[in-house]
Design an enzyme around this catalytic site. Structure first.
Site, PDB file in Angstrom:
ATOM      1  N   TRP A 169     -53.548  61.468  22.628  1.00  9.36           N
ATOM      2  CA  TRP A 169     -52.547  62.021  22.576  1.00  9.36           C
ATOM      3  C   TRP A 169     -51.508  61.919  20.990  1.00  9.36           C
ATOM      4  CZ3 TRP A 169     -51.885  65.386  25.596  1.00  9.36           C
ATOM      5  CH2 TRP A 169     -52.052  65.847  27.356  1.00  9.36           C
ATOM      6  N   GLY A 347     -37.007  89.630  31.218  1.00  9.75           N
ATOM      7  CA  GLY A 347     -37.257  90.300  32.392  1.00  9.75           C
ATOM      8  C   GLY A 347     -39.186  90.247  32.283  1.00  9.75           C
ATOM      9  N   GLY A 348     -39.949  90.790  32.513  1.00  6.62           N
ATOM     10  CA  GLY A 348     -41.468  90.655  32.553  1.00  6.62           C
ATOM     11  C   GLY A 348     -41.612  90.424  31.082  1.00  6.62           C
ATOM     12  N   GLU A 371     -42.066  61.392  20.772  1.00  8.46           N
ATOM     13  CA  GLU A 371     -41.203  60.978  20.510  1.00  8.46           C
ATOM     14  C   GLU A 371     -40.265  60.128  21.050  1.00  8.46           C
ATOM     15  OE1 GLU A 371     -40.835  60.511  16.707  1.00  8.46           O
ATOM     16  OE2 GLU A 371     -42.472  62.337  16.068  1.00  8.46           O
ATOM     17  N   HIS A 374     -37.364  62.634  27.198  1.00  9.63           N
ATOM     18  CA  HIS A 374     -35.565  63.236  27.729  1.00  9.63           C
ATOM     19  C   HIS A 374     -35.698  61.381  28.467  1.00  9.63           C
ATOM     20  CE1 HIS A 374     -32.490  65.442  28.753  1.00  9.63           C
ATOM     21  NE2 HIS A 374     -33.354  65.599  29.677  1.00  9.63           N
TER      22      HIS A 374
END
Ligand code: TGC
Ligand code: FAD
Length: 392
Positions: A169, A347-348, A371, A374
């Site tokens: 990563w 919306g779409g 980093e 949460h």
């Protein structure tokens, strides 16, 4: 992608808290993002490719080493200017901000703080100009939130070190010229080593199939009996506090950057809501959409105040790691929530690459994880206020 019509929200007139230099640095970065990033970024994200042509522009706006002294090629700016640059870059794309964060706080910072004068002179000016790009290897396949358990290691072979192990990563890995790598010595003590592309046994395979940070290159670092010259060890720091000290600086930049992504989502949604007519009136005139927009600007304003104050504390050398964790956690969560709400307002259209919102939303799923996740940042606050570490 639609033309970039971004107008920065400043509901509490926070510009009045900024110096002329802050505003000049911020406006230069904002202008550059509009000109060089916005027109191309969606295409690069769709292709899952880092736009290498922006490297020299990032260097020009001071994004590589904003707070590194000018004698080493840095911009010599204060912490608020650094934060504002990160905010503007992430307004464009979190992946581009990642590249700048890694280069400044995870590569230049440890060389500046933990390196010797020879290492500073050899690497920092080239990193500041973008001639060299760097990456930071801390995370391993089996050690993410708990980097202290790392197994990457080096042995003293007399005239060199022999490095073995793997990191995963790693932002910028596929194209980085150098890697700042954290590894244990024979006594199990963590040290930083500068590993250069081209050293035998060192490879950087790219990580594919990401739905997030697609315009940032991510990869692995593989060390198979890599001979690292002894002069490449960072001599002035050992222990987990080394990499964690770099993370303080990067997490602080992310706290500002997340505000940029949130501002872009809010601004886009506000403009769309005023223009989009349903049931013979703009959707901005409906209570439900106003609730979303009003809550967004409230949260952005709170985050701006929190982060500005943190910048002042950092300038005074008073900010704690736990205060930085609180800002990183709060602001990224705030930005991700705003991106999801803003996407609904469109919306779409919100799911298309015509607008930046869905890209921000997907990017922020990485930003809330890297980093320090949460949850980990919540536990850092928990430790700070109770004195009890709940990690282990
Ligand atoms: P713990 O025992 O608490 O601490 C070990 C040593 O480190 C010191 N320390 C710090 N030093 C400086 N800054 C900080 N923020 C520090 N936090 C702790 C501490 O005083 C101690 O020093 P010493 O001298 O006594 O040895 O460590 P722990 O093993 O219990 O772990 C604590 C924990 C979970 C908070 C920490 O390991 C952590 O933050 N985990 C999250 C890992 C993480 O954030 N990884 C990020 C990898 S890099 C990345 O994601 C880049 S993304 C780049 C991009 O694209 O933008
Ligand atoms: P884990 O640590 O396995 O966590 C999985 C889940 O368990 C998370 O929800 C976590 O919060 C939770 N958890 C873990 N421990 C606890 C606990 N004690 N209590 C409660 N819950 C817990 N790393 C680098 O070194 N350099 C880079 O440049 C870099 N760039 C990255 C770029 C991207 C796109 C991504 C996605 C990651 C990058 N990372 C990088 C790695 C990143 O820092 C890690 O992914 C992160 O620290 C989390 O580690 P992990 O993925 O192994 O998750």
């Amino acid at each position: 992608m639609k033309p970039d019509l971004f107008q920065a929200p400043d509901y509490y007139l926070l510009d009045e808290l900024l110096s002329d230099e802050h505003k000049m640095v911020r406006d230069a970065a904002r202008e550059w993002v509009k000109r060089e990033v916005s027109p191309i970024i969606e295409d690069y994200a769709q292709k899952a490719e880092f736009p290498k042509q922006i490297i020299s522009g990032l260097a020009d706006i001071g994004a590589f080493g904003p707070y590194i002294p000018e004698e080493y090629g840095g911009a010599g700016l204060d912490q608020i200017s650094y934060g504002l640059i990160m905010q503007e870059i992430e307004r464009g794309d979190s992946g581009v901000r990642s590249t700048a964060s890694v280069q400044s706080s995870l590569v230049m910072y440890p060389i500046w703080k933990y390196g010797n004068e020879e290492q500073r002179k050899k690497y920092l000016p080239k990193l500041a100009s973008g001639e060299f790009m760097g990456c930071f290897g801390l995370t391993e396949p089996d050690y993410g939130s708990n980097p202290g358990g790392m197994i990457t290691n080096f042995k003293d072979m007399g005239d060199h070190y022999l490095l073995n192990g793997a990191k995963m990563w790693i932002s910028n890995a596929p194209f980085a010229d150098i890697a700042v790598v954290w590894a244990k010595n024979e006594e199990g003590r963590i040290h930083g080593l500068i590993v250069e592309r081209g050293m035998e046994g060192f490879s950087t395979p790219e990580t594919h199939n990401k739905w997030s940070l697609r315009a940032s290159a991510t990869g692995e670092l593989i060390f198979d009996n890599v001979k690292v010259p002894k002069e490449n060890l960072l001599p002035n720091k050992s222990g987990l506090g080394g990499p964690l000290g770099c993370l303080d600086s990067a997490r602080y930049g992310i706290a500002w950057g997340a505000i940029g992504a949130a501002m872009d989502c809010y601004d886009t949604a506000l403009r769309y809501a005023k223009e989009r007519v349903q049931f013979d009136k703009p959707i901005a005139a409906t209570q439900l959409q106003q609730k979303k927009l009003a809550e967004m600007i409230t949260e952005i304003t709170k985050a701006q105040l929190l982060t500005w104050r943190l910048g002042v504390l950092r300038n005074e050398g008073k900010a704690t790691s736990a205060q930085i964790s609180m800002a990183k956690r709060n602001n990224v969560d705030m930005a991700l929530h705003i991106a999801r709400e803003a996407r609904q307002i469109l919306g779409g259209m919100g799911i298309t690459g015509e607008y930046s919102i869905m890209r921000h939303m997907m990017n922020l799923e990485s930003v809330i994880t890297y980093e320090g996740t949460h949850d980990i940042h919540l536990l850092i606050t928990g430790l700070d206020i109770t004195g009890h570490a709940a990690f282990k």
